[in-house]
Design an enzyme around this catalytic site. Sequence first.
Site, PDB file in Angstrom:
ATOM      1  N   ARG A 121       0.885  -1.182   0.000  1.00 11.29           N
ATOM      2  CA  ARG A 121       0.000   0.000   0.000  1.00 11.29           C
ATOM      3  C   ARG A 121       0.908   1.212   0.000  1.00 11.29           C
ATOM      4  O   ARG A 121       1.688   1.406   0.948  1.00 11.29           O
ATOM      5  CB  ARG A 121      -0.912  -0.011   1.223  1.00 11.29           C
ATOM      6  CG  ARG A 121      -1.562   1.334   1.476  1.00 11.29           C
ATOM      7  CD  ARG A 121      -2.702   1.264   2.456  1.00 11.29           C
ATOM      8  NE  ARG A 121      -3.832   0.581   1.871  1.00 11.29           N
ATOM      9  CZ  ARG A 121      -5.057   0.579   2.394  1.00 11.29           C
ATOM     10  NH1 ARG A 121      -5.297   1.204   3.532  1.00 11.29           N
ATOM     11  NH2 ARG A 121      -6.043  -0.046   1.795  1.00 11.29           N
ATOM     12  N   HIS A 156      -7.187   1.062  -6.583  1.00 10.21           N
ATOM     13  CA  HIS A 156      -7.364   0.166  -5.427  1.00 10.21           C
ATOM     14  C   HIS A 156      -8.010  -1.138  -5.915  1.00 10.21           C
ATOM     15  O   HIS A 156      -9.160  -1.437  -5.605  1.00 10.21           O
ATOM     16  CB  HIS A 156      -8.238   0.854  -4.382  1.00 10.21           C
ATOM     17  CG  HIS A 156      -8.233   0.197  -3.032  1.00 10.21           C
ATOM     18  ND1 HIS A 156      -7.401  -0.860  -2.709  1.00 10.21           N
ATOM     19  CD2 HIS A 156      -8.960   0.455  -1.913  1.00 10.21           C
ATOM     20  CE1 HIS A 156      -7.624  -1.227  -1.455  1.00 10.21           C
ATOM     21  NE2 HIS A 156      -8.560  -0.451  -0.952  1.00 10.21           N
ATOM     22  N   GLN A 216      -9.804  -3.996  -3.664  1.00  5.09           N
ATOM     23  CA  GLN A 216     -11.102  -3.577  -3.126  1.00  5.09           C
ATOM     24  C   GLN A 216     -12.218  -3.907  -4.122  1.00  5.09           C
ATOM     25  O   GLN A 216     -13.293  -4.403  -3.748  1.00  5.09           O
ATOM     26  CB  GLN A 216     -11.080  -2.062  -2.851  1.00  5.09           C
ATOM     27  CG  GLN A 216     -12.409  -1.515  -2.359  1.00  5.09           C
ATOM     28  CD  GLN A 216     -12.765  -1.986  -0.976  1.00  5.09           C
ATOM     29  OE1 GLN A 216     -11.979  -1.865  -0.058  1.00  5.09           O
ATOM     30  NE2 GLN A 216     -13.958  -2.532  -0.806  1.00  5.09           N
ATOM     31  N   ASP A 251     -17.255   6.837  -1.716  1.00  4.93           N
ATOM     32  CA  ASP A 251     -15.972   6.739  -1.000  1.00  4.93           C
ATOM     33  C   ASP A 251     -15.682   8.130  -0.439  1.00  4.93           C
ATOM     34  O   ASP A 251     -16.337   9.118  -0.817  1.00  4.93           O
ATOM     35  CB  ASP A 251     -14.875   6.286  -1.985  1.00  4.93           C
ATOM     36  CG  ASP A 251     -13.500   6.163  -1.330  1.00  4.93           C
ATOM     37  OD1 ASP A 251     -13.433   5.959  -0.088  1.00  4.93           O
ATOM     38  OD2 ASP A 251     -12.485   6.273  -2.050  1.00  4.93           O
ATOM     39  N   CYS A 283     -16.367   1.461   0.460  1.00  6.77           N
ATOM     40  CA  CYS A 283     -15.198   0.618   0.741  1.00  6.77           C
ATOM     41  C   CYS A 283     -14.728   0.745   2.189  1.00  6.77           C
ATOM     42  O   CYS A 283     -14.034  -0.137   2.685  1.00  6.77           O
ATOM     43  CB  CYS A 283     -14.066   0.954  -0.218  1.00  6.77           C
ATOM     44  SG  CYS A 283     -13.609   2.689  -0.241  1.00  6.77           S
ATOM     45  N   ARG A 289     -13.665  -8.812   1.448  1.00  5.85           N
ATOM     46  CA  ARG A 289     -12.237  -8.548   1.233  1.00  5.85           C
ATOM     47  C   ARG A 289     -11.440  -9.824   1.509  1.00  5.85           C
ATOM     48  O   ARG A 289     -10.491 -10.143   0.803  1.00  5.85           O
ATOM     49  CB  ARG A 289     -11.742  -7.422   2.165  1.00  5.85           C
ATOM     50  CG  ARG A 289     -12.278  -6.037   1.868  1.00  5.85           C
ATOM     51  CD  ARG A 289     -11.794  -5.495   0.550  1.00  5.85           C
ATOM     52  NE  ARG A 289     -10.346  -5.428   0.482  1.00  5.85           N
ATOM     53  CZ  ARG A 289      -9.591  -4.403   0.898  1.00  5.85           C
ATOM     54  NH1 ARG A 289     -10.169  -3.330   1.407  1.00  5.85           N
ATOM     55  NH2 ARG A 289      -8.273  -4.417   0.786  1.00  5.85           N
TER      56      ARG A 289
HETATM   57  N1   CP Z   1     -11.139  -0.327   2.243  1.00  5.77           N
HETATM   58  C1   CP Z   1      -9.862  -0.400   2.696  1.00  5.77           C
HETATM   59  O1   CP Z   1      -8.912  -0.584   1.931  1.00  5.77           O
HETATM   60  O2   CP Z   1      -9.747  -0.308   4.048  1.00  5.77           O
HETATM   61  P1   CP Z   1      -8.383  -0.091   4.849  1.00  5.77           P
HETATM   62  O3   CP Z   1      -7.863   1.283   4.453  1.00  5.77           O
HETATM   63  O4   CP Z   1      -8.768  -0.157   6.296  1.00  5.77           O
HETATM   64  O5   CP Z   1      -7.421  -1.155   4.440  1.00  5.77           O
HETATM   65  N1  NVA Z   2      -9.935   6.693  -1.566  1.00  6.26           N
HETATM   66  C1  NVA Z   2      -9.592   6.172  -0.272  1.00  6.26           C
HETATM   67  C2  NVA Z   2      -9.819   4.698  -0.222  1.00  6.26           C
HETATM   68  C3  NVA Z   2      -9.568   4.089   1.129  1.00  6.26           C
HETATM   69  C4  NVA Z   2      -9.777   2.604   1.163  1.00  6.26           C
HETATM   70  C5  NVA Z   2      -8.144   6.515   0.063  1.00  6.26           C
HETATM   71  O1  NVA Z   2      -7.295   6.388  -0.812  1.00  6.26           O
HETATM   72  O2  NVA Z   2      -7.903   6.939   1.187  1.00  6.26           O
END
Ligand code: CP
Ligand code: NVA
Length: 307
Positions: free
Chosen positions: A105, A132, A135, A223, A265, A293
Amino acid sequence: MTDLRGRDFLRNADLSPLEYRGIMDTAHALKRGEFKGQKPLEGKTLAMIFEKPSLRTRTTFDVAMFQLGGHSVNLTNAEIGLGTREPIRDVALNLERWVDGIMARVFLHSTLEELAKHSSKPVINGLSDYLHPVQLLADFQTIEEHFSSMKGLPVTYIGDGNNMANSFIEMALLTGINFTIATPRGYEPNAAVLLEALHQGATIKITNDPIAAARGAKVLYTDVWVSMGQEQEASERRKIRDFAGFQVNPEMLELIDSDGIFLHCLPAHYGEEVVEAATLHPKSKVFDQAENRLHAQKALLYHVLRD
Ligand code: CP
Ligand code: NVA
């Protein structure tokens, strides 16, 4: 049989429709308990790199590896300093000697591309500023639990044209949904991703009218307006002003189809893009989606990491 062994998964567009179908079929089978007692990833290790916080991604990849008979190693950026303590290339060239796959990430999508370029072991995108994709696997597993055919299914995404919106566009092409994205002016999704999907035949409409976009939708998705890494106070305040009218609340859920579902999400920024009464609404499937997930990522890991 779907064979993704050794393949990177940086974006949904990395998959053919058939490969995507294979992952989904495995995800549904895993959820039904069909792999119980089997350890297809015995002896395999996944390195997990986090430059940003996480609840769902961290927990579900960790549990997924454990349940498939493997193991995960969690690396925070404070420890490894990707590109600061040592070059991204060297991190990849070390990890590939010890582990079977890397899930990362990251802030910059280019970090994932650099890892993938130098690692002989597969790299999985656990969220970047651009996409992402894992997801979306869980999201479409959830959608398939409610609707038998994706072809022409009216799906609406309301909010920021961010990493989620970009990945959704790639999924629109893979699945054949009838996809509408409603953003305030100036917050549209990535133009290159959109043009490529349209060019390849995806059905996608972009609008600035959230009410019209929500009306009659079978799936309504939102989101956060301020993604991780974008939290500077001034831009956060400006965004909250610019997104007036784009909040998902019970009134908006009245506009979607009577069989329609609401997805997010998570994490939610309550009082901004959504209110608590929407995530707790009977049409909301956000916690099923969070559960998926685990199943969807187990399916992905199974296809990528098995012998
Ligand atoms: N939706 C998602 O990716 O959640 P986290 O940021 O908690 O991993
Ligand atoms: N768009 C959000 C998604 C989190 C799962 C972010 O990048 O923070």
